[in-house]
Design a protein around this motif. Structure first.
Motif, PDB file in Angstrom:
ATOM      1  N   ALA A 165       0.989  -1.394   0.023  1.00  0.00           N
ATOM      2  CA  ALA A 165       0.017   0.190   0.143  1.00  0.00           C
ATOM      3  C   ALA A 165       0.795   1.244   0.033  1.00  0.00           C
ATOM      4  O   ALA A 165       0.533   2.237  -0.646  1.00  0.00           O
ATOM      5  CB  ALA A 165      -1.005  -0.085   1.132  1.00  0.00           C
ATOM      6  N   MET A 166       1.978   1.108   0.918  1.00  0.00           N
ATOM      7  CA  MET A 166       2.740   2.379   0.875  1.00  0.00           C
ATOM      8  C   MET A 166       3.516   2.817  -0.607  1.00  0.00           C
ATOM      9  O   MET A 166       3.695   3.690  -1.020  1.00  0.00           O
ATOM     10  CB  MET A 166       3.823   2.128   1.872  1.00  0.00           C
ATOM     11  CG  MET A 166       4.840   3.506   2.055  1.00  0.00           C
ATOM     12  SD  MET A 166       6.022   3.075   3.209  1.00  0.00           S
ATOM     13  CE  MET A 166       7.268   1.657   2.511  1.00  0.00           C
ATOM     14  N   TYR A 167       4.176   1.447  -1.268  1.00  0.00           N
ATOM     15  CA  TYR A 167       4.815   1.510  -2.590  1.00  0.00           C
ATOM     16  C   TYR A 167       3.792   2.068  -3.580  1.00  0.00           C
ATOM     17  O   TYR A 167       4.167   2.577  -4.218  1.00  0.00           O
ATOM     18  CB  TYR A 167       5.461   0.206  -2.651  1.00  0.00           C
ATOM     19  CG  TYR A 167       6.634  -0.155  -1.672  1.00  0.00           C
ATOM     20  CD1 TYR A 167       7.546   0.926  -1.436  1.00  0.00           C
ATOM     21  CD2 TYR A 167       6.550  -1.269  -1.077  1.00  0.00           C
ATOM     22  CE1 TYR A 167       8.663   0.572  -0.456  1.00  0.00           C
ATOM     23  CE2 TYR A 167       7.824  -1.904  -0.435  1.00  0.00           C
ATOM     24  CZ  TYR A 167       8.685  -0.735  -0.074  1.00  0.00           C
ATOM     25  OH  TYR A 167       9.670  -1.175   1.076  1.00  0.00           O
ATOM     26  N   SER A 168       2.744   1.545  -3.765  1.00  0.00           N
ATOM     27  CA  SER A 168       1.756   1.826  -4.587  1.00  0.00           C
ATOM     28  C   SER A 168       1.358   3.197  -4.587  1.00  0.00           C
ATOM     29  O   SER A 168       1.280   3.797  -5.546  1.00  0.00           O
ATOM     30  CB  SER A 168       0.588   0.924  -4.547  1.00  0.00           C
ATOM     31  OG  SER A 168      -0.049   1.189  -3.375  1.00  0.00           O
ATOM     32  N   SER A 169       1.336   3.839  -3.341  1.00  0.00           N
ATOM     33  CA  SER A 169       0.816   5.412  -3.354  1.00  0.00           C
ATOM     34  C   SER A 169       1.855   6.072  -3.420  1.00  0.00           C
ATOM     35  O   SER A 169       1.989   7.357  -4.117  1.00  0.00           O
ATOM     36  CB  SER A 169      -0.027   5.303  -2.027  1.00  0.00           C
ATOM     37  OG  SER A 169       1.089   5.198  -0.944  1.00  0.00           O
ATOM     38  N   ILE A 170       3.079   5.718  -3.233  1.00  0.00           N
ATOM     39  CA  ILE A 170       4.423   6.770  -3.387  1.00  0.00           C
ATOM     40  C   ILE A 170       5.220   6.468  -4.592  1.00  0.00           C
ATOM     41  O   ILE A 170       5.528   7.383  -5.133  1.00  0.00           O
ATOM     42  CB  ILE A 170       5.260   6.506  -1.813  1.00  0.00           C
ATOM     43  CG1 ILE A 170       4.480   6.998  -0.779  1.00  0.00           C
ATOM     44  CG2 ILE A 170       6.544   7.465  -2.206  1.00  0.00           C
ATOM     45  CD1 ILE A 170       5.108   6.835   0.554  1.00  0.00           C
ATOM     46  N   GLU A 171       5.391   5.205  -4.840  1.00  0.00           N
ATOM     47  CA  GLU A 171       6.257   5.049  -6.036  1.00  0.00           C
ATOM     48  C   GLU A 171       5.500   5.203  -7.544  1.00  0.00           C
ATOM     49  O   GLU A 171       5.891   5.055  -8.456  1.00  0.00           O
ATOM     50  CB  GLU A 171       6.965   3.676  -6.045  1.00  0.00           C
ATOM     51  CG  GLU A 171       7.933   3.525  -4.751  1.00  0.00           C
ATOM     52  CD  GLU A 171       9.093   4.326  -5.136  1.00  0.00           C
ATOM     53  OE1 GLU A 171       9.296   4.705  -6.129  1.00  0.00           O
ATOM     54  OE2 GLU A 171      10.038   4.460  -4.156  1.00  0.00           O
ATOM     55  N   GLY A 172       4.147   4.978  -7.185  1.00  0.00           N
ATOM     56  CA  GLY A 172       3.252   4.625  -8.388  1.00  0.00           C
ATOM     57  C   GLY A 172       2.995   3.529  -9.198  1.00  0.00           C
ATOM     58  O   GLY A 172       2.499   3.345 -10.107  1.00  0.00           O
ATOM     59  N   TRP A 173       3.351   2.332  -8.634  1.00  0.00           N
ATOM     60  CA  TRP A 173       3.316   1.000  -8.924  1.00  0.00           C
ATOM     61  C   TRP A 173       2.000   0.690  -8.849  1.00  0.00           C
ATOM     62  O   TRP A 173       1.167   0.935  -7.958  1.00  0.00           O
ATOM     63  CB  TRP A 173       4.319   0.110  -8.264  1.00  0.00           C
ATOM     64  CG  TRP A 173       5.757   0.852  -8.300  1.00  0.00           C
ATOM     65  CD1 TRP A 173       6.345   1.256  -9.399  1.00  0.00           C
ATOM     66  CD2 TRP A 173       6.698   0.202  -7.478  1.00  0.00           C
ATOM     67  NE1 TRP A 173       7.679   1.439  -9.062  1.00  0.00           N
ATOM     68  CE2 TRP A 173       7.919   0.855  -7.942  1.00  0.00           C
ATOM     69  CE3 TRP A 173       6.841  -0.616  -6.263  1.00  0.00           C
ATOM     70  CZ2 TRP A 173       9.090   0.586  -7.101  1.00  0.00           C
ATOM     71  CZ3 TRP A 173       8.093  -0.815  -5.677  1.00  0.00           C
ATOM     72  CH2 TRP A 173       9.229  -0.075  -6.137  1.00  0.00           C
ATOM     73  N   GLY A 174       1.422  -0.359  -9.511  1.00  0.00           N
ATOM     74  CA  GLY A 174       0.171  -0.851  -9.373  1.00  0.00           C
ATOM     75  C   GLY A 174       0.268  -2.006  -8.053  1.00  0.00           C
ATOM     76  O   GLY A 174       1.625  -2.313  -7.578  1.00  0.00           O
ATOM     77  N   TYR A 175      -0.735  -2.336  -7.233  1.00  0.00           N
ATOM     78  CA  TYR A 175      -0.587  -2.993  -6.111  1.00  0.00           C
ATOM     79  C   TYR A 175      -0.212  -4.246  -6.578  1.00  0.00           C
ATOM     80  O   TYR A 175       0.861  -4.901  -5.356  1.00  0.00           O
ATOM     81  CB  TYR A 175      -2.133  -3.133  -5.338  1.00  0.00           C
ATOM     82  CG  TYR A 175      -2.174  -3.347  -4.364  1.00  0.00           C
ATOM     83  CD1 TYR A 175      -1.731  -2.550  -3.103  1.00  0.00           C
ATOM     84  CD2 TYR A 175      -2.508  -4.720  -3.748  1.00  0.00           C
ATOM     85  CE1 TYR A 175      -1.916  -2.927  -1.850  1.00  0.00           C
ATOM     86  CE2 TYR A 175      -2.436  -5.222  -2.368  1.00  0.00           C
ATOM     87  CZ  TYR A 175      -2.072  -4.369  -1.728  1.00  0.00           C
ATOM     88  OH  TYR A 175      -2.121  -4.653  -0.037  1.00  0.00           O
ATOM     89  N   LEU A 176      -0.509  -5.040  -7.383  1.00  0.00           N
ATOM     90  CA  LEU A 176       0.286  -6.426  -7.580  1.00  0.00           C
ATOM     91  C   LEU A 176       1.573  -6.162  -7.901  1.00  0.00           C
ATOM     92  O   LEU A 176       2.430  -7.006  -7.372  1.00  0.00           O
ATOM     93  CB  LEU A 176      -0.451  -6.965  -8.858  1.00  0.00           C
ATOM     94  CG  LEU A 176      -2.174  -7.472  -8.547  1.00  0.00           C
ATOM     95  CD1 LEU A 176      -2.844  -8.078  -9.701  1.00  0.00           C
ATOM     96  CD2 LEU A 176      -1.969  -8.423  -7.483  1.00  0.00           C
ATOM     97  N   ASP A 177       2.135  -5.266  -8.585  1.00  0.00           N
ATOM     98  CA  ASP A 177       3.419  -4.874  -8.858  1.00  0.00           C
ATOM     99  C   ASP A 177       4.233  -4.703  -7.500  1.00  0.00           C
ATOM    100  O   ASP A 177       5.414  -5.159  -7.109  1.00  0.00           O
ATOM    101  CB  ASP A 177       3.678  -3.910  -9.741  1.00  0.00           C
ATOM    102  CG  ASP A 177       3.421  -4.230 -11.218  1.00  0.00           C
ATOM    103  OD1 ASP A 177       3.236  -5.368 -11.582  1.00  0.00           O
ATOM    104  OD2 ASP A 177       2.937  -3.303 -12.037  1.00  0.00           O
ATOM    105  N   SER A 178       3.526  -4.095  -6.629  1.00  0.00           N
ATOM    106  CA  SER A 178       4.155  -3.889  -5.305  1.00  0.00           C
ATOM    107  C   SER A 178       4.101  -5.001  -4.399  1.00  0.00           C
ATOM    108  O   SER A 178       5.180  -5.164  -3.712  1.00  0.00           O
ATOM    109  CB  SER A 178       3.500  -2.603  -4.580  1.00  0.00           C
ATOM    110  OG  SER A 178       3.131  -1.664  -5.077  1.00  0.00           O
ATOM    111  N   LEU A 179       3.206  -5.941  -4.610  1.00  0.00           N
ATOM    112  CA  LEU A 179       3.261  -7.313  -4.220  1.00  0.00           C
ATOM    113  C   LEU A 179       4.304  -8.002  -4.536  1.00  0.00           C
ATOM    114  O   LEU A 179       5.226  -8.779  -3.548  1.00  0.00           O
ATOM    115  CB  LEU A 179       1.938  -8.098  -3.812  1.00  0.00           C
ATOM    116  CG  LEU A 179       0.839  -7.452  -3.015  1.00  0.00           C
ATOM    117  CD1 LEU A 179      -0.605  -8.311  -3.348  1.00  0.00           C
ATOM    118  CD2 LEU A 179       1.329  -7.781  -1.710  1.00  0.00           C
TER     119      LEU A 179
END
Length: 412
Positions: free
Chosen positions: A218-232
């Motif tokens: 959740a932190m990476y997807s909001s700050i880095e702009g990645w998709g949630y699955l990409d962040s997982l």
């Protein structure tokens, strides 16, 4: 001449340990072949499409600007060299300032090794060899000590919950004003033989790893702009120390609340690596249990000893195989006397807590003794007075969790 306990064929004494090793090796090879087939089927078509698109774009660009093909290829090779050195088209933070270097050494000692930053100088490469040798060893020791403590905490919590559950069912007496000490003693005696299941510990570690990964994603997807699955996907690659380097966090030149984000990034990676490391080691115990069960089902015969079959030792625990004292492998949480320790070895639970806490101090001694016996031509035999079960042996994190330490004087 009849064999006693084992015979020599192939890799040495043919017993369940060697058979388990061979079976695990074959399983890993088969696992690699299946994984290669799946990833080839999934990724190879995309690779071909990307290559075709690149060829079309290259031809279009060279014809549009009337560029020589060889000159353009040379220029692209120069860019690849700059890319390896950390030069990108987008504005990124410096790779080798103090902050970037600190991030790099963190990926080194944690064995993640993203690969987005690598030393280019001869001095840097030589220093990395010695720096990584000590740093990785110290970090692995830290993970082992973390594993001890997390298992200890889980065992205490599970034992407390088990006691509460038994009191609710009326198995254990409640405290009263009269005879409180006697009640406590009876309660301790009734819980003395209880050990939490390794499957329950595995489930708790799995849930903890999922929670940490979901929060970090959740932190990476909001700050880095990645998709949630990409962040997982990034979380698993980073936390498991695979570290492909295709996605790397905290690489921009600036972020909103940059200091808070970098601290959070460090904490999440540290927590995630510790959880996944502990989970991997617990899963390895379960894999070893499955191998024991397969050995029992297969009953591999020995070619040099007609009539003998490779059976697990009498106190090896198999899935679905129960004894009178316990029904599955577990973790002991009580300090007990030697007679109880002998009973526990026969019962087949994973490890006693006292053994668990001293394992780091004696694993090196075990390894040195085994190497010395092998070098002198006097390997350990199955007929020794020390008892072993299907989970004995091992050095390192696996040894911490399943080595009985029966060959040492740690229990005396």
């Amino acid at each position: 001449m009849a064999c006693r306990g084992s015979c020599c064929c192939g890799f040495g004494p043919v017993n369940e340990d060697n058979a388990r090793f061979i079976m695990l090796m074959l399983f890993i090879i088969l696992y690699l072949l299946c994984g290669a087939a799946v990833f080839s089927a999934l990724e190879h078509p995309m690779e071909k499409q990307a290559k075709e698109r690149w060829t079309q774009r290259f031809e279009f660009f060279s014809q549009k600007y009337n560029l020589n093909r060889s000159d353009l290829e040379t220029f692209l090779r120069h860019y690849e060299e700059a890319n390896v050195a950390g030069i990108r088209v987008d504005t990124l933070r410096p790779r080798w300032d103090f902050t970037g270097a600190f991030y790099f050494v963190g990926t080194v000692v944690s064995t993640i090794g993203f690969g987005m930053t690598t030393p280019a100088t001869v001095g840097g490469k030589i220093f990395l060899i010695f720096y990584g040798l000590i740093g990785c060893a110290a970090t692995i020791l830290f993970f082992n000590l973390f594993l001890e403590r997390i298992i200890t905490v889980l065992a205490i919590i599970l034992k407390f919950c088990h006691g509460v559950q038994r009191r609710r069912k009326g198995v254990l007496p409640h405290d009263s004003r009269q005879g409180t000490s006697n009640v406590r003693l009876s309660r301790e005696d009734s819980l003395a033989g209880w050990k939490p299941s390794v499957y329950c510990v595995m489930l708790i570690l799995c849930v903890a790893a999922i929670i940490v990964s979901c929060c970090a994603s959740a932190m990476y997807s909001s700050i880095e702009g990645w998709g949630y699955l990409d962040s997982l996907y990034f979380c698993f690659v980073a936390f498991s120390t695979i570290g492909f380097g295709d996605m790397v966090s905290s690489q921009r030149a600036s972020y909103e609340n940059q200091t808070v984000y970098r601290i959070g990034n460090f904490i999440f990676i540290l927590m995630g690596v510790c959880c996944i490391y502990s989970l991997f080691n617990v899963i390895s115990i379960v894999i070893k249990q499955v191998l024991n069960w397969l050995l029992r089902k297969l009953e591999i015969p020995c070619r040099h000893c007609p009539g003998r079959s490779l059976r697990p030792r009498r106190n090896a625990v198999m899935p679905g195989h129960s004894r009178t004292r316990v029904r599955n492998i577990s973790i002991d949480t009580d300090a007990v006397n030697d007679s109880e320790m002998d009973g526990r070895r026969l019962s087949g639970e994973m490890i006693s807590m006292r053994d668990f806490l001293v394992a780091n101090k004696v694993n090196l001694a075990i390894m040195q003794k085994q190497l010395s016996e092998t070098a002198n031509g006097h390997p350990r035999t199955c007929g020794s007075t020390n008892r072993h079960n299907g989970f004995s042996g091992g050095v390192g994190a696996l040894g911490i969790m399943n080595n009985r330490l029966a060959e040492t004087s740690a229990e005396r």
